[in-house]
Motif scaffolding. Structure first.
Motif, short mmCIF file in Angstrom:
data_model
loop_
_atom_site.label_atom_id
_atom_site.label_comp_id
_atom_site.label_asym_id
_atom_site.label_seq_id
_atom_site.Cartn_x
_atom_site.Cartn_y
_atom_site.Cartn_z
N THR A 31 11.01 2.40 0.58
CA THR A 31 10.74 1.48 1.03
C THR A 31 12.41 0.84 1.37
O THR A 31 12.49 -0.16 2.67
N VAL A 32 13.28 1.05 0.98
CA VAL A 32 14.57 0.95 1.50
C VAL A 32 15.10 0.97 3.13
O VAL A 32 15.56 0.05 3.94
N ASP A 33 14.34 2.37 3.30
CA ASP A 33 15.12 2.60 4.62
C ASP A 33 13.47 2.71 5.80
O ASP A 33 14.30 2.28 6.35
N ASN A 34 13.03 2.09 5.83
CA ASN A 34 11.63 2.35 6.26
C ASN A 34 10.72 1.05 6.06
O ASN A 34 9.71 1.12 7.34
N SER A 41 7.16 -4.64 1.13
CA SER A 41 8.79 -4.08 0.27
C SER A 41 8.74 -4.27 -1.27
O SER A 41 9.70 -4.08 -2.14
N ASP A 42 8.18 -5.90 -1.60
CA ASP A 42 7.91 -6.39 -2.72
C ASP A 42 7.17 -5.36 -3.99
O ASP A 42 7.33 -5.12 -4.94
N LEU A 43 6.17 -5.43 -3.01
CA LEU A 43 4.88 -4.62 -3.58
C LEU A 43 5.38 -3.50 -4.30
O LEU A 43 5.62 -2.72 -5.09
N MET A 44 5.65 -2.29 -3.19
CA MET A 44 6.75 -0.97 -2.94
C MET A 44 7.88 -1.40 -4.61
O MET A 44 7.91 0.01 -4.70
N ASN A 45 8.91 -2.29 -4.47
CA ASN A 45 10.08 -1.79 -5.34
C ASN A 45 9.18 -2.06 -6.64
O ASN A 45 9.36 -1.73 -7.74
#
Length: 227
Positions: A31-34, A41-45
């Protein structure tokens, strides 16, 4: 062998936790890189955080369950020691009375009883219907204890084997007296039971202390009744 099995069980149990942690870290790094969209991003985190928190939740659950189980096992072990000691005392007193064995019962005299001549027991032993009923009850209670405490791993293999031997000797004693009237065999099994009970006391300090306390209480009760 036992240590290898235990280590293997721990490793197998750890695999889901390790996979969850690895998945959470990998998802966070990806998530951080792509991922550039803030919503995605929030969902993935959040998913990553959930994957990382799952092992903590289950580890806390396992630890709590372990503590509760340990406390329960300690309580069961204390209860077992008292119950078995009480049963052993009752069984010894019943057999002593049936065999007309006199003298004060102590842990020392219990150890000496195993070496009594079998022919002395055979010549004196008389088991009344009331005594037979008591012995049957002791046998049933021993069976129940072995099942209950063996199932919960409260009894180690040595103790379980000793109690099983007492149960078997008691059954043989009753069968020999009731169906065959063979007092020589009855005397043999009586002495074997005395020996196994003495072995139980020698191998378990807690049981010996409980036995001694109960023996003293029984003596005090008899003295008060005599007075």
């Amino acid at each position: 062998m036992g240590m290898n099995i235990e280590l293997r069980d721990v490793l197998l149990k750890s695999i889901p936790y390790l996979l969850s942690i690895a998945g959470g870290v990998a998802l966070f790094l990806i998530t951080v890189d792509n991922v550039r969209d803030p919503a995605v991003s929030d969902l993935m985190n959040n998913i990553s955080a959930s994957l990382l928190s799952i092992p903590i939740v289950f580890l806390l659950y396992d630890y709590s369950n372990y503590r509760v189980s340990k406390k329960l096992n300690q309580t069961l072990a204390t209860s077992m020691s008292s119950r078995v000691s009480s049963l052993m005392l009752g069984l010894v007193l019943t057999l002593r009375q049936a065999a007309s064995i006199r003298g004060k019962l102590t842990l020392v005299s219990l150890n000496k009883m195993r070496d009594m001549p079998a022919h002395n027991i055979a010549s004196r032993i008389k088991i009344s219907p009331k005594t037979q009923e008591k012995l049957r009850q002791y046998h049933s209670d021993l069976d129940d204890m072995m099942y209950k405490y063996g199932k919960n791993n409260i009894l180690d293999s040595g103790s379980l084997q000793n109690l099983s031997g007492i149960t078997l000797d008691l059954l043989r004693l009753m069968n020999e007296y009731e169906f065959h009237g063979n007092k020589k065999s009855v005397a043999k099994y009586t002495l074997d039971i005395f020996g196994r009970i003495a072995d139980w006391m020698d191998s378990d300090a807690g049981a010996a202390i409980n036995f001694q306390k109960m023996l003293q209480q029984a003596t005090d009760v008899n003295l008060s009744q005599t007075d």
